[in-house]
Write a protein that holds these residues in place. Structure first.
Motif, PDB file in Angstrom:
ATOM      1  N   PRO A 186     -14.174 -22.837 -11.909  1.00  0.00           N
ATOM      2  CA  PRO A 186     -13.895 -24.232 -11.527  1.00  0.00           C
ATOM      3  C   PRO A 186     -14.164 -25.244 -12.626  1.00  0.00           C
ATOM      4  N   TRP A 187     -15.136 -24.992 -13.500  1.00  0.00           N
ATOM      5  CA  TRP A 187     -15.436 -25.960 -14.556  1.00  0.00           C
ATOM      6  C   TRP A 187     -14.271 -26.097 -15.531  1.00  0.00           C
ATOM      7  N   VAL A 188     -13.470 -25.042 -15.693  1.00  0.00           N
ATOM      8  CA  VAL A 188     -12.291 -25.114 -16.561  1.00  0.00           C
ATOM      9  C   VAL A 188     -11.296 -26.126 -16.006  1.00  0.00           C
ATOM     10  N   SER A 189     -11.097 -26.080 -14.693  1.00  0.00           N
ATOM     11  CA  SER A 189     -10.194 -27.026 -14.043  1.00  0.00           C
ATOM     12  C   SER A 189     -10.756 -28.437 -14.066  1.00  0.00           C
ATOM     13  N   THR A 190     -12.055 -28.564 -13.822  1.00  0.00           N
ATOM     14  CA  THR A 190     -12.690 -29.883 -13.790  1.00  0.00           C
ATOM     15  C   THR A 190     -12.588 -30.583 -15.141  1.00  0.00           C
ATOM     16  N   LEU A 191     -12.817 -29.839 -16.220  1.00  0.00           N
ATOM     17  CA  LEU A 191     -12.759 -30.417 -17.563  1.00  0.00           C
ATOM     18  C   LEU A 191     -11.335 -30.573 -18.076  1.00  0.00           C
ATOM     19  N   GLY A 192     -10.401 -29.845 -17.449  1.00  0.00           N
ATOM     20  CA  GLY A 192      -9.027 -29.875 -17.935  1.00  0.00           C
ATOM     21  C   GLY A 192      -8.849 -29.091 -19.218  1.00  0.00           C
ATOM     22  N   VAL A 193      -9.546 -27.952 -19.326  1.00  0.00           N
ATOM     23  CA  VAL A 193      -9.496 -27.135 -20.541  1.00  0.00           C
ATOM     24  C   VAL A 193      -8.081 -26.582 -20.739  1.00  0.00           C
ATOM     25  N   THR A 194      -7.615 -26.648 -21.977  1.00  0.00           N
ATOM     26  CA  THR A 194      -6.322 -26.086 -22.366  1.00  0.00           C
ATOM     27  C   THR A 194      -6.511 -25.308 -23.670  1.00  0.00           C
ATOM     28  N   SER A 195      -5.414 -24.774 -24.176  1.00  0.00           N
ATOM     29  CA  SER A 195      -5.479 -24.035 -25.441  1.00  0.00           C
ATOM     30  C   SER A 195      -5.989 -24.912 -26.572  1.00  0.00           C
ATOM     31  N   HIS A 196      -5.739 -26.211 -26.500  1.00  0.00           N
ATOM     32  CA  HIS A 196      -6.170 -27.106 -27.576  1.00  0.00           C
ATOM     33  C   HIS A 196      -7.689 -27.212 -27.636  1.00  0.00           C
ATOM     34  N   TRP A 197      -8.369 -26.973 -26.518  1.00  0.00           N
ATOM     35  CA  TRP A 197      -9.836 -26.966 -26.537  1.00  0.00           C
ATOM     36  C   TRP A 197     -10.354 -25.822 -27.408  1.00  0.00           C
ATOM     37  N   LEU A 198      -9.632 -24.707 -27.430  1.00  0.00           N
ATOM     38  CA  LEU A 198     -10.039 -23.583 -28.275  1.00  0.00           C
ATOM     39  C   LEU A 198      -9.903 -23.962 -29.746  1.00  0.00           C
ATOM     40  N   ARG A 199      -8.822 -24.619 -30.081  1.00  0.00           N
ATOM     41  CA  ARG A 199      -8.630 -25.118 -31.449  1.00  0.00           C
ATOM     42  C   ARG A 199      -9.748 -26.081 -31.822  1.00  0.00           C
ATOM     43  N   TYR A 200     -10.060 -26.994 -30.914  1.00  0.00           N
ATOM     44  CA  TYR A 200     -11.111 -27.982 -31.142  1.00  0.00           C
ATOM     45  C   TYR A 200     -12.453 -27.286 -31.383  1.00  0.00           C
ATOM     46  N   THR A 201     -12.724 -26.264 -30.582  1.00  0.00           N
ATOM     47  CA  THR A 201     -13.994 -25.542 -30.681  1.00  0.00           C
ATOM     48  C   THR A 201     -14.125 -24.825 -32.019  1.00  0.00           C
ATOM     49  N   THR A 202     -13.098 -24.092 -32.414  1.00  0.00           N
ATOM     50  CA  THR A 202     -13.143 -23.347 -33.675  1.00  0.00           C
ATOM     51  C   THR A 202     -13.254 -24.272 -34.874  1.00  0.00           C
ATOM     52  N   LEU A 203     -12.468 -25.348 -34.886  1.00  0.00           N
ATOM     53  CA  LEU A 203     -12.482 -26.258 -36.032  1.00  0.00           C
ATOM     54  C   LEU A 203     -13.806 -26.997 -36.148  1.00  0.00           C
ATOM     55  N   THR A 204     -14.424 -27.316 -35.018  1.00  0.00           N
ATOM     56  CA  THR A 204     -15.741 -27.950 -35.060  1.00  0.00           C
ATOM     57  C   THR A 204     -16.755 -27.004 -35.679  1.00  0.00           C
ATOM     58  N   TRP A 205     -16.713 -25.750 -35.269  1.00  0.00           N
ATOM     59  CA  TRP A 205     -17.637 -24.749 -35.821  1.00  0.00           C
ATOM     60  C   TRP A 205     -17.414 -24.579 -37.327  1.00  0.00           C
ATOM     61  N   VAL A 206     -16.159 -24.506 -37.746  1.00  0.00           N
ATOM     62  CA  VAL A 206     -15.858 -24.345 -39.176  1.00  0.00           C
ATOM     63  C   VAL A 206     -16.350 -25.554 -39.965  1.00  0.00           C
ATOM     64  N   GLU A 207     -16.121 -26.758 -39.443  1.00  0.00           N
ATOM     65  CA  GLU A 207     -16.561 -27.959 -40.155  1.00  0.00           C
ATOM     66  C   GLU A 207     -18.069 -28.002 -40.286  1.00  0.00           C
ATOM     67  N   ARG A 208     -18.797 -27.657 -39.244  1.00  0.00           N
ATOM     68  CA  ARG A 208     -20.256 -27.699 -39.287  1.00  0.00           C
ATOM     69  C   ARG A 208     -20.830 -26.694 -40.290  1.00  0.00           C
ATOM     70  N   ASN A 209     -20.165 -25.556 -40.417  1.00  0.00           N
ATOM     71  CA  ASN A 209     -20.707 -24.484 -41.254  1.00  0.00           C
ATOM     72  C   ASN A 209     -20.097 -24.397 -42.651  1.00  0.00           C
ATOM     73  N   PHE A 210     -18.879 -24.911 -42.826  1.00  0.00           N
ATOM     74  CA  PHE A 210     -18.203 -24.763 -44.116  1.00  0.00           C
ATOM     75  C   PHE A 210     -17.673 -26.078 -44.684  1.00  0.00           C
ATOM     76  N   GLY A 211     -17.859 -27.176 -43.970  1.00  0.00           N
ATOM     77  CA  GLY A 211     -17.471 -28.460 -44.509  1.00  0.00           C
ATOM     78  C   GLY A 211     -16.081 -28.913 -44.096  1.00  0.00           C
ATOM     79  N   TYR A 212     -15.821 -30.191 -44.378  1.00  0.00           N
ATOM     80  CA  TYR A 212     -14.589 -30.834 -43.924  1.00  0.00           C
ATOM     81  C   TYR A 212     -13.345 -30.249 -44.586  1.00  0.00           C
ATOM     82  N   ALA A 213     -13.399 -29.998 -45.885  1.00  0.00           N
ATOM     83  CA  ALA A 213     -12.218 -29.514 -46.592  1.00  0.00           C
ATOM     84  C   ALA A 213     -11.751 -28.169 -46.047  1.00  0.00           C
TER      85      ALA A 213
END
Length: 262
Positions: A186-213
């Motif tokens: 149910p939390w997936v529906s409540t938040l409105g999670v889509t495939s773009h959330w996965l992109r957002y999650t991965t890119l945030t992790w990469v930026e935190r660990n490897f930088g913006y570039a």
């Protein structure tokens, strides 16, 4: 203006909707474009364009945020164990997490885009951008197996992701995935999670660990004319650095991964 407000009030309500502001903004963009075309075609004079003073509503901050490791685990578990085609769903979810691709990029993927020597997939996404994105050896094996079992005799320039009967998946298949997962989580529906959330999650992790570039290269973002874009002209990440982030993300070896500063 009154019509744009009416569009806002009559917009469909979704868990992640912003009181119809998005629908209103899209309507304003469309109607302004329509009248610009009318002026360009000399159907009306510029002075008679009623949309000249029409402004989009202020952009709201996105409610999208990175998913937690536990949330990703739940999504992967449901994707791989439920539905009529869990193998396809799990493959799509993994592809999005590992490459941070947009759904248009994964749908456009073709067998000829799989480079087994360099371990990259060719992603064609919005803005006519094309890039080679590193993938783990096990994901490449999974994509090749998918092609082998579901489209062994198809043109290698045709769509890769297919149903068991060989039919290519439509873009609406992605919406079906998240509706089904949302019924179980149910939390997936409540938040409105889509495939773009996965992109957002991965890119945030990469930026935190490897930088913006590196995050920008991982995302396939094109350089802009702004100050940030100008800086990236000189400090843009290499595919080896993107591969190094992939190794850290998946824990699998990769031939192109940079060991350290070159």
């Amino acid at each position: 203006m009154n019509l744009s407000i009416e569009v806002q009030e009559r917009s469909a309500l979704r868990p992640n909707s912003r009181d119809g502001l998005g629908a209103r903004a899209n309507f304003i963009d469309a109607i302004k474009f329509l009248y610009r075309c009318a002026v360009a075609d000399h159907l009306i004079p510029q002075g008679n364009n009623p949309t000249r003073e029409l402004r989009r509503p202020a952009k709201q901050k996105s409610t999208r945020r990175p998913l937690t490791t536990a949330q990703l685990s739940e999504i992967n578990e449901v994707a791989a164990t439920t539905g009529i085609d869990p193998a396809l769903t799990a493959l799509i979810i993994r592809l999005h997490i590992e490459t941070a691709c947009r759904r248009g990029g994964s749908k456009a993927l073709r067998p000829c885009d799989l480079d087994t020597k360099q371990l990259t997939v060719g992603l064609r996404e919005k803005g006519n951008t094309v890039r080679d994105q590193p993938v783990s050896p096990s994901l490449m094996d999974a994509l090749l197996a998918h092609e082998r079992y579901r489209a062994p005799d198809h043109d290698r320039t045709a769509q890769l992701l297919r149903h068991r009967n060989g039919r290519p998946i439509p873009i609406t298949y992605y919406d079906q995935i998240w509706k089904r997962i949302g019924r179980i989580l149910p939390w997936v529906s409540t938040l409105g999670v889509t495939s773009h959330w996965l992109r957002y999650t991965t890119l945030t992790w990469v930026e935190r660990n490897f930088g913006y570039a590196v995050a920008a290269a991982y995302a396939g973002h094109v350089q802009t004319s702004g100050r940030t874009g100008n800086t990236l002209t000189y400090v843009s990440a290499t595919i080896e650095e993107v591969a190094a982030a992939l190794v850290a993300l998946t824990g699998e070896p990769y031939p192109l991964a940079a060991i350290g500063p070159q």
